[in-house]
Structure formats: C-alpha cells, structure tokens
Scaffold this active site. Structure first.
Site, PDB file in Angstrom:
ATOM      1  N   LYS A 100     -44.840 -72.390   3.243  1.00 53.15           N
ATOM      2  CA  LYS A 100     -45.359 -71.184   2.571  1.00 53.15           C
ATOM      3  C   LYS A 100     -45.532 -71.560   1.098  1.00 53.15           C
ATOM      4  O   LYS A 100     -44.584 -71.592   0.335  1.00 53.15           O
ATOM      5  CB  LYS A 100     -44.350 -70.051   2.729  1.00 53.15           C
TER       6      LYS A 100
ATOM      7  N   GLU B  56     -35.102 -70.500 -18.968  1.00 50.26           N
ATOM      8  CA  GLU B  56     -36.246 -71.377 -18.709  1.00 50.26           C
ATOM      9  C   GLU B  56     -37.526 -70.635 -19.089  1.00 50.26           C
ATOM     10  O   GLU B  56     -37.791 -69.550 -18.585  1.00 50.26           O
ATOM     11  CB  GLU B  56     -36.260 -71.727 -17.221  1.00 50.26           C
TER      12      GLU B  56
ATOM     13  N   CYS C  82     -39.969 -78.229 -14.091  1.00 45.86           N
ATOM     14  CA  CYS C  82     -38.562 -77.801 -13.987  1.00 45.86           C
ATOM     15  C   CYS C  82     -37.640 -78.717 -14.788  1.00 45.86           C
ATOM     16  O   CYS C  82     -36.645 -78.271 -15.338  1.00 45.86           O
ATOM     17  CB  CYS C  82     -38.143 -77.769 -12.526  1.00 45.86           C
TER      18      CYS C  82
ATOM     19  N   GLU D 273     -33.999 -76.246  -4.843  1.00 45.60           N
ATOM     20  CA  GLU D 273     -34.381 -76.958  -6.074  1.00 45.60           C
ATOM     21  C   GLU D 273     -34.848 -75.891  -7.046  1.00 45.60           C
ATOM     22  O   GLU D 273     -35.925 -75.323  -6.874  1.00 45.60           O
ATOM     23  CB  GLU D 273     -35.506 -77.963  -5.787  1.00 45.60           C
TER      24      GLU D 273
HETATM   25  P1  NAD Z   1     -40.814 -68.517  -7.614  1.00 44.40           P
HETATM   26  O1  NAD Z   1     -39.350 -68.540  -7.346  1.00 44.40           O
HETATM   27  O2  NAD Z   1     -41.407 -67.279  -8.147  1.00 44.40           O
HETATM   28  O3  NAD Z   1     -41.616 -68.827  -6.265  1.00 44.40           O
HETATM   29  C1  NAD Z   1     -41.422 -69.988  -5.515  1.00 44.40           C
HETATM   30  C2  NAD Z   1     -41.895 -69.742  -4.094  1.00 44.40           C
HETATM   31  O4  NAD Z   1     -41.075 -68.741  -3.503  1.00 44.40           O
HETATM   32  C3  NAD Z   1     -43.320 -69.226  -3.992  1.00 44.40           C
HETATM   33  O5  NAD Z   1     -43.927 -69.744  -2.844  1.00 44.40           O
HETATM   34  C4  NAD Z   1     -43.118 -67.731  -3.849  1.00 44.40           C
HETATM   35  O6  NAD Z   1     -44.194 -67.080  -3.221  1.00 44.40           O
HETATM   36  C5  NAD Z   1     -41.870 -67.691  -2.997  1.00 44.40           C
HETATM   37  N1  NAD Z   1     -41.088 -66.458  -3.077  1.00 44.40           N
HETATM   38  C6  NAD Z   1     -41.036 -65.549  -4.089  1.00 44.40           C
HETATM   39  N2  NAD Z   1     -40.214 -64.545  -3.774  1.00 44.40           N
HETATM   40  C7  NAD Z   1     -39.702 -64.823  -2.551  1.00 44.40           C
HETATM   41  C8  NAD Z   1     -38.772 -64.169  -1.694  1.00 44.40           C
HETATM   42  N3  NAD Z   1     -38.192 -63.015  -2.035  1.00 44.40           N
HETATM   43  N4  NAD Z   1     -38.460 -64.758  -0.521  1.00 44.40           N
HETATM   44  C9  NAD Z   1     -39.005 -65.925  -0.158  1.00 44.40           C
HETATM   45  N5  NAD Z   1     -39.911 -66.586  -0.927  1.00 44.40           N
HETATM   46  C10 NAD Z   1     -40.248 -66.036  -2.102  1.00 44.40           C
HETATM   47  O7  NAD Z   1     -41.095 -69.776  -8.511  1.00 44.40           O
HETATM   48  P2  NAD Z   1     -42.467 -70.219  -9.172  1.00 44.40           P
HETATM   49  O8  NAD Z   1     -42.751 -69.297 -10.290  1.00 44.40           O
HETATM   50  O9  NAD Z   1     -43.510 -70.421  -8.117  1.00 44.40           O
HETATM   51  O10 NAD Z   1     -42.099 -71.699  -9.716  1.00 44.40           O
HETATM   52  C11 NAD Z   1     -41.478 -71.916 -10.904  1.00 44.40           C
HETATM   53  C12 NAD Z   1     -39.988 -72.141 -10.697  1.00 44.40           C
HETATM   54  O11 NAD Z   1     -39.789 -73.242  -9.825  1.00 44.40           O
HETATM   55  C13 NAD Z   1     -39.295 -72.540 -11.988  1.00 44.40           C
HETATM   56  O12 NAD Z   1     -38.076 -71.835 -12.095  1.00 44.40           O
HETATM   57  C14 NAD Z   1     -39.029 -74.025 -11.818  1.00 44.40           C
HETATM   58  O13 NAD Z   1     -37.968 -74.525 -12.558  1.00 44.40           O
HETATM   59  C15 NAD Z   1     -38.787 -74.117 -10.373  1.00 44.40           C
HETATM   60  N6  NAD Z   1     -38.983 -75.504  -9.923  1.00 44.40           N
HETATM   61  C16 NAD Z   1     -37.892 -76.277  -9.605  1.00 44.40           C
HETATM   62  C17 NAD Z   1     -38.066 -77.598  -9.207  1.00 44.40           C
HETATM   63  C18 NAD Z   1     -36.907 -78.472  -8.838  1.00 44.40           C
HETATM   64  O14 NAD Z   1     -37.138 -79.484  -8.171  1.00 44.40           O
HETATM   65  N7  NAD Z   1     -35.680 -78.149  -9.213  1.00 44.40           N
HETATM   66  C19 NAD Z   1     -39.342 -78.127  -9.143  1.00 44.40           C
HETATM   67  C20 NAD Z   1     -40.418 -77.326  -9.475  1.00 44.40           C
HETATM   68  C21 NAD Z   1     -40.228 -76.011  -9.855  1.00 44.40           C
END
Ligand code: NAD
Length: 471
Positions: A169, A376, A278, A244
């Site tokens: 997803k 962040e 991230c 992650e």
């Molecule tokens: P997000 O948490 O908003 O969304 C991530 C994914 O989760 C998306 O596909 C989103 O549609 C889905 N999602 C959102 N709400 C959900 C729910 N209630 N249940 C299930 N899935 C849900 O994050 P984002 O804005 O897409 O990405 C940025 C974040 O990702 C930042 O915090 C960044 O640090 C983190 N990130 C971490 C790593 C790592 O390896 N540690 C790598 C890349 C990004």
C-alpha cells in the site's frame, strides 16, 4: 490522462469503488495520472491472493525464489531511467538526485541482498535439532512518499526471499513508483498473488490492510505517529511488526574537525530530496568558539549549492515539497522556529507561484528544547546548535525522542569513533565514512523497530522453527 488499476493476483483489477485519486506533479501542480481509490473489498481480494500464493512460494525453496528475483533485478536495472523519471515526476526530487541517489540505492541494496543470502542458512543443525527458517505468510508493506521506489524494494526483496507474499500500500502522493514496480514484477513473471498493490488512503486502505486477520506481518515505513497506531493494531493479533519511523538526527563537529566536510555532509542531507529524508542530519552541533567560521562556510555553501527550481533542470539541487500539505507543514515549523526565538540565518520563506517550493532555511541560535530541534520537519531546514564541551555535544545529540542516524567529524578518526559509540541511534557516520548497501538500517527509540537492508533485513521476515529430531 493515464489511469491505473490495482495489481492483484497477477492482474490489473478495476475497483468497484469507481473512485480515482489524482496524482500531482508537485513542481507544476498538474495532474499527471489517476490511481484507484481502493476500498475494503479490494484489500480483501489482494490479501486473499497473497494468502493463496503463500504455500507454493514458501515451499518452493530459496533457490527457486532467487531465480525469480534475479530476473526482477535485471529488469529493474534495465528500467533505471524510467524509475528515476517517475520519482522526479511524482515526488519532485531533482533529476540528479533521483539518478544518483534513489535509483542506485535501490539497485545496490537489492543486489547486496541477493548476493549475501546465498551464504545464509535457512536450515541449520543445533545439537539434535533442526532449525528451520521460513516465511510468516502475508506481509502488508505500507510505504511513505519520500523514497517511493526504494521503500518498497527494502520490504519486498527480503520478504519475498524469506518466503512471504506481499500486499503493498504505497503513499497516496506517490503511487506511480508502486505501479511501476508491479509492471516490472509482471514482466519478471513472478507467480500470481506473490506481489500485489492496492492504492488508496492510509486511514482507510492502510488501516484496514494492517488490521486484516490474514496479514501476519505489518512492515511500515512512515511517521512515528502512524507507526504508534500500527503498534496497537498489531498487538490485537500479535502480528510481527517492522517499523521504520521518523528521525531528527544530529551531526557533531568536534573541535578541530574539517569544517567544510562537516557542513557539506550535514547540509547535503538537508537539501537533497528537499530535506524529505528520514535520516537527514538536521541538527548541526558545532563548538561555540568555532561558530563564526562555521557560519561563513555555511553561507558560502548555500550560495553555491542550494539552487531551488524545476527538478528536471540539471542545475537544480532542491525541488518542491511533495505536496501543498507538506509545504504548509514546513512553513508552520519555520514560523514556530521564529516565534520560539531561533534566528533565521538563511531563507525562511515560502516561494510563491506554481509548485510547492520553500526556501532552503538555516536557523541559528537554536536551543535543543525548541520545537524545530525536537520535531521532524521533513523539509530543507537546518538547525545549528553550539556546545562548550564534547560531553554537552553528546548530550544534545541524544536529547531526542528519535534515534535514526547521526554523524561525527573530528580531527582524527579514533576521537570521532569514541563519540560515535555514545550516540543513541541506529546509524552513525564517522568522518564521512561511506555506507555499504549491505549494512543494516533502522532506528533506536521512537525511530523504529527492527532493521532493513542486508541479511539483518531478511531475518525480520523469517519465522524460526526448532524441529527436535530423535538422537
Ligand atoms: P505517513 O506515516 O503519513 O504515511 C506512511 C504510509 O502510511 C502511507 O502509505 C500512508 O498512506 C499510510 N498510512 C497513513 N495513515 C495510516 C493508518 N492509520 N493506517 C495504516 N496506514 C496509514 O508518512 P509519510 O508522510 O508518507 O512519510 C514521511 C515519514 O516517513 C517521515 O516521518 C519519515 O521520517 C518517515 N520515514 C522513515 C524512514 C525510515 O527508514 N526510518 C524512511 C522514510 C521515511
């Protein structure tokens, strides 16, 4: 206008939701494609397909699975340009970073895993027992928008090697990389149902997928906030969880360190990908007595290296934010930084006109308790902090709910290494040490659970069975 369906059970399937979501190019705000707004029924179909495919995929053995994945690898390599262009279009990453960062990372990490697993034992003897390692079942791979191709690669390569089947997803802002992944999987001829993609919002499709009773593993990359909710969800059915999450990583320049290299390393992570990384080193921690020299170097570096603009232009370093919402989030943080008393040294404003652009921004006189040092931001915003003793620098670096990355530069490697060992995070760079595509990646504290990349990444997707044999 291109419209894309879900990829389920080896086929492109129309949803009965009859709803589509527009995908925007964040540099131009033009709609470049539409993807399916899936519903629960689509998720049920995808999970069922993955569940049905699991037994054959898991029992065919790792060598047979690797044959399929080697084919996929060749196809990914042959499609590097297409992947890079897709990332530029839907994320707004600069063309140069997409080609030199995103794509090589995916290719190299996949290659390292395919190579290293050949020396990994899926069965081993321990005293009289046989220890067998195998897939869990269906893995829900929920991915963010910031590295839209590689975040999928980091999950599906190890999950599939280990014998699991997957439902991906992707993030709503960047689903085209996932669609492209499915096209490449189709070309590689993986058995139907082993890899499935459903597009749609996180709060509906992602939430339902993660809680699905036939999903055994939730592998999530994204914000700590959503990760926390998935932790609760996983607990209901004691699902395996790989998280992650976010970061607020520190770069410590020790007294006498090479200041140019220190600035370059930190600032590059904050400018590449428009700071939407991230592991970006967003807190630059420098000796108070070297501050004036550092500020000169920072100013010059930004003048020469922070070109904002059309991501397809080869001179552009900083593209737009992925979305209007992300631009607003970044601007809110910049405003908060100003209100809490940090001083804008560079930038500090939104850029008007088409596209979701903000000025690369540097704050000085930052206290680590300020919001811009604790939370962040996920934009091209650097916070510069100063210290008087090395102990204080370590304390500042560790005073964070996160623990994803970090870096230390010093006049000699030993001194910098000693400090690196005291940083509470999953990754630390010493004097610009390079990262190999096989070393584990993941976070301490609220930056996550488990590790991705390399053999450590595969282990998170393996169930372990002890079979006691007669003496
Ligand atoms: P997000 O948490 O908003 O969304 C991530 C994914 O989760 C998306 O596909 C989103 O549609 C889905 N999602 C959102 N709400 C959900 C729910 N209630 N249940 C299930 N899935 C849900 O994050 P984002 O804005 O897409 O990405 C940025 C974040 O990702 C930042 O915090 C960044 O640090 C983190 N990130 C971490 C790593 C790592 O390896 N540690 C790598 C890349 C990004």
């Amino acid at each position: 206008m291109k419209q894309y369906q879900n990829y389920i059970n080896g086929q492109w399937m129309t949803s009965n939701s009859n709803e589509m979501t527009a995908v925007l190019n964040p540099a131009t705000e033009e709609t470049i494609a539409e993807v399916t707004s899936s519903n629960n029924e689509d998720v049920d179909k995808a999970v069922q397909a993955a569940k049905d495919a699991f037994s054959d995929w898991n029992s065919m053995g790792v060598d047979a699975r690797l044959e399929y994945l080697e084919k996929l690898y060749e196809i990914i390599v042959a499609n590097k340009q297409r992947i890079a262009d897709t990332i530029v279009q839907e994320l707004g990453a600069s063309q140069s970073f997409s080609e030199s960062g995103h794509v090589p990372q995916s290719v190299n990490e996949m290659r390292a895993m395919l190579d290293d697993v050949r020396d990994f034992s899926f069965e081993e003897k321990m005293d009289t027992a046989l220890i067998q390692k195998e897939g869990f079942g269906v893995v829900a791979c929920i991915t963010p928008w910031n590295y839209p191709f590689n975040q999928i690669q980091r999950k599906i390569t190890p999950a599939l090697i280990a014998g699991n089947t997957v439902v991906v997803k992707p993030a709503n802002d960047t689903p085209l990389s996932a669609i492209l992944y499915a096209e490449l999987i189709e070309e590689a001829g993986l058995p139907a149902g082993v890899f499935n993609v459903v597009t749609g919002s996180g709060s509906t499709v992602g939430d339902y997928l993660a809680g699905h009773e036939d999903v055994s593993v939730i592998s999530f990359t994204g914000s700590t906030e959503v990760g926390r909710g998935l932790y609760d969800k996983a607990s209901d059915q004691i699902k395996k969880l790989v998280l992650e999450l976010g970061g607020k990583s520190a770069m410590i320049g020790l007294p006498g360190a090479d200041k140019h290299k220190t600035v370059k390393q930190s600032v590059d992570t904050v400018l590449n990908n428009s700071g939407q990384t991230c592991a970006a080193l967003t807190r630059l921690i420098i000796p108070e007595e070297e501050k004036a020299e550092y500020l000169d170097i920072i100013k010059k570096y930004y003048e020469e290296n922070a070109q904002v603009g059309d991501p397809t232009d080869e001179n552009t370093k900083v593209g737009p934010m992925v979305s209007e919402k992300q631009k607003e989030t970044v601007m809110d943080y910049i405003q908060k930084g100003k209100e809490e008393g940090a001083k804008v040294f560079i930038g500090g404003n939104a850029i008007d006109g088409r596209g979701f652009f903000v000025e690369p921004t540097v704050f000085i006189d930052v206290d680590n308790k300020m919001t811009i040092a604790q939370e962040e931001i996920f934009g091209p915003v650097l916070a510069v902090l100063t210290y008087n003793t090395v102990e204080e620098a370590i304390e500042i670096a560790n005073d964070s709910p996160y623990g994803l990355s970090g870096a230390v530069t010093g006049p000699n490697d030993e001194e910098a290494l000693e400090v690196a060992k005291q940083i509470r995070s999953g990754n630390v760079y010493v004097n610009q040490g390079p990262r190999s595509p096989r070393v584990p990646f993941g976070g301490y504290k609220q930056s996550g659970l488990g590790r991705e990349v390399g053999i450590y990444g595969i282990e998170d997707y393996l169930e372990i069975k002890s079979i006691m044999l007669p003496e």
